[in-house]
Write a protein that holds these residues in place. Structure first.
Motif, short mmCIF file in Angstrom:
data_model
loop_
_atom_site.label_atom_id
_atom_site.label_comp_id
_atom_site.label_asym_id
_atom_site.label_seq_id
_atom_site.Cartn_x
_atom_site.Cartn_y
_atom_site.Cartn_z
N VAL A 86 0.90 -1.13 -0.08
CA VAL A 86 0.12 0.19 -0.10
C VAL A 86 0.89 1.05 0.43
CG1 VAL A 86 -1.89 1.49 1.02
CG2 VAL A 86 -2.42 -0.53 1.37
N LEU A 87 2.01 1.43 0.70
CA LEU A 87 3.08 2.12 0.26
C LEU A 87 3.41 2.79 -0.42
CD1 LEU A 87 4.60 1.75 4.40
CD2 LEU A 87 3.13 3.55 3.78
N LEU A 88 3.46 1.83 -0.82
CA LEU A 88 4.68 1.34 -2.34
C LEU A 88 3.55 1.90 -3.22
CD1 LEU A 88 6.81 -1.93 -2.96
CD2 LEU A 88 7.69 0.32 -2.83
N ASP A 89 2.09 2.14 -3.32
CA ASP A 89 1.13 2.05 -4.61
C ASP A 89 1.01 3.32 -3.99
OD1 ASP A 89 1.20 -0.09 -5.28
OD2 ASP A 89 -0.67 -0.75 -4.84
N LYS A 90 1.22 3.73 -2.95
CA LYS A 90 0.96 5.55 -2.16
C LYS A 90 2.02 6.94 -3.02
CE LYS A 90 -2.16 4.85 1.21
NZ LYS A 90 -2.46 5.41 3.31
N SER A 91 2.87 5.55 -3.45
CA SER A 91 4.30 6.73 -3.44
C SER A 91 4.63 6.72 -5.17
CB SER A 91 5.84 5.63 -2.93
OG SER A 91 6.14 4.83 -3.00
N VAL A 92 4.00 5.91 -5.49
CA VAL A 92 4.20 6.01 -7.59
C VAL A 92 3.70 7.48 -7.87
CG1 VAL A 92 3.13 5.58 -9.55
CG2 VAL A 92 3.34 3.78 -8.11
N PRO A 93 2.98 7.99 -7.45
CA PRO A 93 2.93 9.34 -7.76
C PRO A 93 3.53 10.58 -7.23
CG PRO A 93 1.26 9.58 -6.73
CD PRO A 93 2.07 7.70 -6.65
N LYS A 94 4.49 10.18 -6.88
CA LYS A 94 5.49 10.61 -5.71
C LYS A 94 6.83 11.51 -6.01
CE LYS A 94 1.51 11.20 -2.00
NZ LYS A 94 1.81 11.69 -1.10
N PRO A 95 7.47 11.23 -7.06
CA PRO A 95 9.09 10.54 -7.63
C PRO A 95 9.81 11.61 -6.81
CG PRO A 95 7.86 11.58 -9.40
CD PRO A 95 7.18 11.75 -8.80
N VAL A 96 9.63 13.24 -6.31
CA VAL A 96 10.85 13.92 -5.87
C VAL A 96 10.58 13.05 -4.42
CG1 VAL A 96 11.41 16.23 -5.57
CG2 VAL A 96 10.28 15.72 -7.74
N LEU A 97 9.51 13.33 -3.20
CA LEU A 97 9.51 11.98 -2.45
C LEU A 97 10.37 11.28 -2.38
CD1 LEU A 97 8.94 12.95 0.52
CD2 LEU A 97 6.87 11.43 0.16
N ARG A 98 10.11 10.14 -2.93
CA ARG A 98 10.74 8.77 -3.40
C ARG A 98 12.49 9.17 -3.43
NH1 ARG A 98 10.26 6.68 -7.37
NH2 ARG A 98 8.13 7.76 -8.73
N TRP A 99 12.48 10.28 -4.04
CA TRP A 99 14.47 9.98 -4.47
C TRP A 99 14.83 11.44 -3.11
CZ3 TRP A 99 16.98 6.44 -7.47
CH2 TRP A 99 16.05 6.81 -8.43
N VAL A 100 14.38 12.07 -3.23
CA VAL A 100 14.52 12.92 -1.55
C VAL A 100 15.25 11.86 -0.24
CG1 VAL A 100 14.42 14.44 -0.11
CG2 VAL A 100 13.47 14.93 -2.25
#
Length: 205
Positions: free
Chosen positions: A40-54
């Motif tokens: 679920v956390l991975l699915d929520k992070s898909v549209p947030k690339p900047v936050l993921r890479w930070v």
């Protein structure tokens, strides 16, 4: 009575015992439920690339600081760098290698090579999300290895640094030559895009 005896195979299957149900419940709590939450956390992070890479950058900085302070695990760091380099090359490469097709022409969508051609997005061999996920997992594994002395193989780290720089330079030079030869760019930004039928005539740049 026809004298036919009832065999165990004729009876309905028995319910699992208490011990079996107990361990199934433990497995559900330890593995299935955490995996569902992780997904679920991975699915929520898909549209947030900047936050993921930070987040990944912060983890990488923590790892580098740990290696610097401990003065060890250089071979693990070298392996991490090589793995990230391979992921980066796959991220820059097209899904269908033009060198493997006839006359270097891809069967699938590709970027236009002329200004008057229709917009065709670049399809990567390794999508951005999978690139991020694999890179972040590799950082976590490398961080885990720094807690065990067995992975601290004694090496002369300047040689590893020089070898990685040479390998990075040669690999990127080959990748750039491949991009120039087959006339593609590993991004789609800045290219002309067209809206649907309701917005015919409008152009997005």
């Amino acid at each position: 009575m026809d004298g036919t005896a009832t065999t165990p195979s004729d009876s309905s299957p028995s319910q699992p015992g208490f011990i079996v149900r107990f361990f199934r419940g433990i497995g559900m709590v330890l593995f299935h439920i955490p995996f569902q939450r992780y997904q679920v956390l991975l699915d929520k992070s898909v549209p947030k690339p900047v936050l993921r890479w930070v987040i990944s950058a912060v983890l990488l900085i923590i790892y580098v600081l740990r290696v610097f302070l401990l003065q060890g695990w250089y071979i693990v760091t070298y392996a991490l760098g090589i793995y990230h380099l391979n992921l980066f090359i796959a991220f820059l490469s097209p899904k269908i290698d033009p060198a493997l097709t006839d006359d270097g022409v891809e069967d699938g969508p590709s970027l236009p090579t002329k200004s008057n051609e229709e917009f065709r997005p670049f399809i990567r061999r390794l999508p951005e999300f999978k690139f991020w996920l694999s890179a972040t997992k590799a950082i976590a594994v490398a961080m885990f290895c720094t807690f065990f002395e067995i992975f601290d193989v004694p090496v002369f780290w300047p040689i590893l640094v020089m070898y990685f720089i040479i390998l990075f330079s040669l690999t990127m030079k080959r990748q750039i030559k491949h991009m120039v030869k087959y006339r593609y760019l590993p991004w789609s930004q800045g290219k002309t895009k067209y809206r649907g039928k309701e917005d015919t005539g409008d152009v997005i740049r």
